[in-house]
Design an enzyme around this catalytic site. Structure first.
Site, short mmCIF file in Angstrom:
data_model
loop_
_atom_site.label_atom_id
_atom_site.label_comp_id
_atom_site.label_asym_id
_atom_site.label_seq_id
_atom_site.Cartn_x
_atom_site.Cartn_y
_atom_site.Cartn_z
N ILE A 69 0.85 -1.19 0.00
CA ILE A 69 0.00 0.00 0.00
C ILE A 69 0.89 1.24 0.00
CG2 ILE A 69 -1.83 1.23 1.23
CD1 ILE A 69 -2.71 -1.52 2.32
N MET B 166 -0.16 -15.25 -8.28
CA MET B 166 0.19 -14.03 -7.55
C MET B 166 -1.08 -13.32 -7.08
SD MET B 166 2.81 -11.04 -8.61
CE MET B 166 1.77 -9.82 -9.34
N ARG C 16 -10.58 -4.96 -2.35
CA ARG C 16 -10.11 -6.13 -3.09
C ARG C 16 -9.86 -7.35 -2.19
NH1 ARG C 16 -9.44 -1.62 -5.24
NH2 ARG C 16 -9.30 -1.26 -7.48
N HIS D 286 9.21 3.76 -1.30
CA HIS D 286 9.37 2.39 -0.85
C HIS D 286 8.38 1.44 -1.56
CE1 HIS D 286 11.07 -0.46 1.92
NE2 HIS D 286 9.89 -0.84 2.35
N GLY E 212 4.14 7.56 1.88
CA GLY E 212 4.63 8.86 1.43
C GLY E 212 6.00 8.81 0.79
N THR E 213 6.58 7.62 0.67
CA THR E 213 7.94 7.50 0.12
C THR E 213 7.93 6.54 -1.07
OG1 THR E 213 8.56 5.55 1.40
CG2 THR E 213 8.82 7.69 2.50
#
Ligand code: INI
Length: 163
Positions: A82, A113, A127, A88, A85-86
């Protein structure tokens, strides 16, 4: 024309489900969806093994080990990435997708997957069974179909040469 496709009948098949703990609110729902789908398609509970890893980034390594065991007809990866703010998110999502793809090419079993990549927790919840289906269940159905068609493809006799 000969068409080969996998059925969704999973009686007698063995499944491994590899689940990331990170964002467990979501991933546990994906696991429930996958387990329910496997059961409904005929897999016995005793033939489903669940493996947990810390985060989605760690999924491919565990998936690879599990798939290489030769014990399973299918291995299903479940995770939820999810956006924060970065950047990553980008790295985890991209590397994991590549990793799972690599495992699926090397594995002797079907690999599916069920990894969500979402902008918000709300999208992920949708989801994971709330509004837009359950991607864990979809991944389980895909794994069953793929396991069955891989088995069909594995039975193909070599072509007879006419000389
Ligand atoms: N792992 C996830 O499964 N989802 C995420 O959204 C996430 N974010 O965004 O950080 C995440 N990070 C942890 C990562 O998967 C590894 O566990 C960690 O980097 C240690 O290797």
């Amino acid at each position: 024309m000969n068409v080969y496709e996998g059925s969704l009948v999973a009686t007698g098949l063995k499944a491994a489900v590899v689940v990331a703990r990170f964002n467990s609110l979501i991933t546990e729902q994906l696991l429930e969806g996958a387990a329910d789908a496997l059961r409904r398609h005929g897999v016995k509970d005793a033939d489903v093994d669940v493996f947990r890893c810390p985060g989605t980034f760690e999924l491919p390594a565990l998936l690879r080990r599990v798939a290489a065991s030769g014990r399973y007809d299918m291995a299903i990866a479940l995770g939820a990435v999810i956006r924060g703010g970065t950047p990553h998110f980008e790295y985890v999502a991209a590397e994991t997708t590549k990793g799972v793809a690599q495992v699926s090419m090397e594995a002797g079993c079907a690999v599916a997957m069920g990894i969500l990549t979402c902008d918000t927790m709300e999208q992920a919840l949708e989801r994971a069974g709330v509004k837009a289906g359950n991607k864990g269940a979809e991944a389980a159905a895909a794994a069953i179909e793929q396991a069955n068609v891989l088995r069909e493809a594995g039975k193909l006799p070599p072509a007879r040469r006419v000389e």
